[in-house]
Design a protein around this motif. Structure first.
Motif, PDB file in Angstrom:
ATOM      1  N   SER A  67       8.213  -5.582  -4.635  1.00 11.36           N
ATOM      2  CA  SER A  67       7.634  -6.854  -4.238  1.00 11.36           C
ATOM      3  C   SER A  67       6.153  -6.672  -3.889  1.00 11.36           C
ATOM      4  CB  SER A  67       8.384  -7.414  -3.033  1.00 11.36           C
ATOM      5  OG  SER A  67       8.138  -6.593  -1.907  1.00 11.36           O
ATOM      6  N   HIS A  68       5.446  -7.757  -3.861  1.00  7.81           N
ATOM      7  CA  HIS A  68       4.027  -7.722  -3.557  1.00  7.81           C
ATOM      8  C   HIS A  68       3.783  -7.150  -2.162  1.00  7.81           C
ATOM      9  CE1 HIS A  68       0.045  -8.824  -4.733  1.00  7.81           C
ATOM     10  NE2 HIS A  68      -0.172  -9.328  -3.528  1.00  7.81           N
ATOM     11  N   GLU A  69       4.658  -7.566  -1.272  1.00 10.05           N
ATOM     12  CA  GLU A  69       4.532  -7.116   0.122  1.00 10.05           C
ATOM     13  C   GLU A  69       4.655  -5.587   0.205  1.00 10.05           C
ATOM     14  OE1 GLU A  69       6.838  -7.982   4.275  1.00 10.05           O
ATOM     15  OE2 GLU A  69       7.221  -9.292   2.560  1.00 10.05           O
ATOM     16  N   GLN A  70       5.651  -5.054  -0.521  1.00 10.09           N
ATOM     17  CA  GLN A  70       5.850  -3.604  -0.528  1.00 10.09           C
ATOM     18  C   GLN A  70       4.610  -2.903  -1.072  1.00 10.09           C
ATOM     19  OE1 GLN A  70       9.530  -3.590  -2.778  1.00 10.09           O
ATOM     20  NE2 GLN A  70      10.617  -2.625  -1.104  1.00 10.09           N
TER      21      GLN A  70
ATOM     22  N   HIS B  86       1.563  -3.843  -1.014  1.00 12.51           N
ATOM     23  CA  HIS B  86       0.498  -3.897  -0.026  1.00 12.51           C
ATOM     24  C   HIS B  86       0.699  -2.829   1.049  1.00 12.51           C
ATOM     25  CE1 HIS B  86      -2.744  -5.710   2.160  1.00 12.51           C
ATOM     26  NE2 HIS B  86      -2.006  -5.734   3.250  1.00 12.51           N
ATOM     27  N   HIS B  87       1.965  -2.548   1.325  1.00 18.98           N
ATOM     28  CA  HIS B  87       2.330  -1.655   2.424  1.00 18.98           C
ATOM     29  C   HIS B  87       2.220  -0.179   2.028  1.00 18.98           C
ATOM     30  CE1 HIS B  87       4.526  -0.368   5.965  1.00 18.98           C
ATOM     31  NE2 HIS B  87       5.359   0.296   5.206  1.00 18.98           N
TER      32      HIS B  87
END
Lengths: 101, 655
Positions: B456-459, B461-462
């Protein structure tokens, strides 16, 4: 003339039977108590009679002991009855049935 | 005071750490927990190194023994004592060194976990138990350690006890191990009843003094040696996850990742290999059971490797890889190449620990995600993890120069030349497994670190590289994955290139794995050309495996899996579902036992035992109910009973 020993025994048996009858039928604690004394004395009588017949003193000695114990027992027994009377205002044993299930 | 006098501290220090962390400290004292939890295993490593140096300088090749106290008195006396010889020296170094670095790594990996203190208490307890296992001078101390590591394995698999699966996996591991332990104990009983000692040194001397004893028939139509060897091997299949008792190890991945690295890859699961090599005198006297060991090892190796190719959980792939590599070690032990077994044990400890820690670093960066289908392209974000992971993958694949190449090649060579039935077939299976290993490990690397990110995009970014406390152990172990092979470059390889034999590890281990006089297997002596061909074959297997993986997964990514699934849906499903072994065991073992337990519960316990008790109680109650009508509370009734009683007595006495 000597009284045959059987007379003593018959008397003792009669006393004992009266005692048993009294103990089983009377409702008053005191009366039951008296009946028990009667049975006790029947036994004493037998002891004394045989002691005389056999010319033995030990029987009479036992009788004295029995009398002494009976006196003590009477004291305790009467004390118990007084205590019960204070508590329940009666010594009718048909009404003292705390141990009923 | 010399270092050897302090030898007992090696297992005692981690045990003390477990006691301090487990009983004395509080969760809030985190720096102190770290100091104790990492410091004491570190001290233990230093003491171990000092003892090793002193031992090899002054005692070697003899064994150094330190007896602490007599465990039991009398003729059946057992000592609590330690033994340092070539075999336990190798194990000691591997366990304390790899163990220490995994402790260091855990400081970073578990840093934010609420159970930090509990974790280190368990991990230290594990180190202590494992050191007891490998350092004990008799089978009883070994067994204490054996059970101790089993306990710690259970505790650490079920570490995340708030979730549903980990405790289940922990129980599964414990119960499956118990089945093996049952066989192990039978083996120990047989040793005791035959030779009257469980002491390694004395046992060896007694067996060699009169090998005929070992050949006497014992039970089940087996000779004494065969019986013992078979049942000890049953224990080894449980602890070291071999067919048929391997099912617990993949599930054991429910524990924290450093635990998977330490216990379920580098050390505990190799205890079975250690034990078989430790008992090699008996295995040499039972060639038929040794063949069984080799066949089971080879079968496990290829079985697990084929499963590994269809798994999508990064840790599951590594778990099946571990099962497969343990199979290699047993293959080596079974064909009598004990040095090769221990050699592979040591090299495997380095590269597999590194791989697991690397996967932990990936999972850490992915925020707990373990599915490689959602990874990809991590090379750019996690350079250190990628580099070490790639080195270890090349090592396990068997690329020349790295550790795995030497140990695996020695196993394959020894198998080819061994005097066992169907040696060529076993070699073929081993070679195929080597190719598969290279293939599925490369698939793992390509899907995880190459291509585009699929999470996912969030992952994305992380994503971040792990802190230094985690990458440093990775580098240390990666260096180990390169150089640890150099100490035992097999004799065959020196011969193949016409060089002087410099197999240092082989000479080092020679005293403990000596061939029994009169039982020489009569190993085929290989010509230089044959040796070269064997080496060429294992290099070819590795290269073909990696090449295949590159063509499939590097070029096409996940699509390769999809096209495989489309072309052979049933095979793909069978592999993904791990041959449905768990389901099979559930059907033929778990459910019948559950049914039996239910019968015991419902029929024997509730009906027979409880029922019998209830009948007795009912009879008592009835008697009481009837009897209480006599207690009227009326004194004259009692007097009448009394009188009647006296009358009866008189009647009985007089008449």
């Amino acid at each position: 003339m000597t009284v045959p020993v059987s007379w003593y025994l018959l008397l003792a048996a009669a006393l004992f039977a009266i005692g048993v009858f009294g103990a089983l039928t009377r409702r008053s604690g005191i009366a039951i108590f008296l009946s028990i004394e009667l049975m006790l004395n029947a036994a004493n009588l037998v002891l004394a009679a045989y002691a005389r017949l056999l010319g033995e003193r030990s029987g009479q000695m036992v009788v004295f002991f029995a009398l002494a114990v009976a006196a003590a027992e009477a004291a305790v027994g009467l004390a118990l009855f007084i205590a019960v009377f204070r508590l329940r205002k009666t010594i009718d044993i048909d009404r003292i049935n705390l141990m009923r299930w | 005071m010399s270092a050897l006098d302090l030898f007992w501290l090696v297992p005692a220090l981690p045990l003390a750490g477990a006691a301090i962390n487990g009983l004395l400290l509080r969760n809030s004292q985190k720096p102190l927990v770290t100091a104790v939890g990492v410091g004491l295993p570190g001290l233990s490593l230093l003491v171990a190194l000092a003892a090793l140096v002193e031992w090899s300088a002054s005692v070697r090749p003899a064994a150094y023994e330190q007896v602490l106290w007599a465990w039991t008195a009398g003729p059946a006396a057992f000592d609590v004592g330690f033994r340092l010889d070539a075999l336990s020296a190798v194990m000691l170094f591997v366990v304390t060194f790899v163990g220490f670095w995994i402790h260091v790594y855990s400081v970073g990996y578990m840093g934010h976990d609420a159970g930090y203190r509990r974790y280190f208490a368990y991990l230290n307890l594990f180190m202590g138990a494992m050191l007891l296992l490998i350092l004990g001078n008799n089978y009883l101390v070994l067994f204490v350690g054996w059970e101790g590591v089993g306990l710690c394995s259970y505790l650490l698999i079920g570490y995340y006890f708030e979730e549903a699966f980990p405790p289940y996996a922990g129980k599964k591991a414990f119960i499956v191990n118990r089945i093996g332990d049952f066989g192990f104990l039978l083996g120990l009983f047989a040793i005791w009843s035959t030779w009257g000692t469980l002491h390694f040194g004395q046992l060896g001397e007694k067996i060699l003094a009169d090998p005929a004893v070992a050949h006497r028939p014992f039970a089940l139509g087996l000779s004494t040696a065969a019986f013992i060897a078979l049942f000890l091997f049953v224990g080894a299949t449980g602890k070291s996850a071999q067919i048929p008792l391997f099912v617990w190890l993949p599930d054991a991945m429910a524990g924290p990742t450093p635990v998977s690295a330490l216990i379920h890859a580098a050390t505990m699961v190799t205890a079975g290999v250690y034990m078989v090599v430790r008992t090699n005198v008996i295995y040499q006297l039972a060639p038929e059971i040794s063949t069984v060991v080799a066949v089971v090892g080879a079968a496990t190796a290829i079985f697990a490797a084929t499963i590994g190719i269809a798994q999508n959980d990064i840790k599951k792939v590594l778990a099946y890889s571990t099962v497969s590599q343990l199979g290699y070690m047993f293959l080596a032990a079974g064909v009598g190449a004990y040095k090769a077994a221990i050699f592979h044990l040591g090299t495997h400890a380095f590269f597999k620990a590194c791989l697991f820690l690397g996967s932990g670093s990936v999972i850490h960066a992915m925020g707990g995600e373990q599915d490689i289908r959602k990874m990809g392209g991590l090379r750019k974000h996690l350079p250190a993890t990628y580099a070490t992971f790639a080195i270890s993958t090349l090592a396990i694949a068997g690329i020349p120069g790295l550790a795995g190449f030497f140990s695996k090649d020695e196993i394959l060579g020894a198998t080819f030349l061994a005097h066992v039935p169907a040696a060529r077939l076993l070699w073929g299976v081993g070679l195929l497994t080597a190719a598969l290993t290279a293939c599925y490990m490369s698939r793992l690397v390509f899907l995880t670190f190459f291509g585009d990110f699929r999470g996912s995009h969030e992952q994305e970014h992380h994503l971040h590289e792990s802190p230094r406390v985690m990458t440093l152990p990775l580098w240390v172990l990666a260096v180990g994955a390169i150089v640890s092979g150099w100490i035992g470059i097999p004799s065959g390889m020196w011969e193949a290139f016409g060089a002087h034999d410099r197999d240092w590890l082989g000479h080092f281990l020679a005293p403990v794995v000596a061939v029994i006089p009169g039982h020489e297997a009569g190993e085929h002596h290989a010509s230089q050309a044959l040796e070269l061909a064997l080496i060429g074959a294992s290099i070819a297997a590795a290269v073909v495996g990696i090449y295949l993986a590159a063509r499939l997964w590097l070029r096409r990514g996940l699509e390769a899996d999809a096209s495989f699934a489309a072309r052979a849906p049933r095979l793909q499903k069978l592999l993904e579902e791990k041959y449905r072994v768990d389901e099979l065991y559930d059907r033929i073992v778990v459910r019948p036992i559950a049914k039996l337990a239910r019968i015991c519960w419902k029929v024997i316990d509730e009906l027979v035992i409880d029922g019998g008790l209830n009948v007795a109680a009912f009879l008592t109650e009835i008697t009481g109910d009837l009897g209480r009508f006599t207690t009227t509370g009326n004194v004259r009734n009692y007097a009448l009973y009394f009188f009647a009683g006296v009358m009866l007595l008189l009647w009985w006495m007089v008449l």
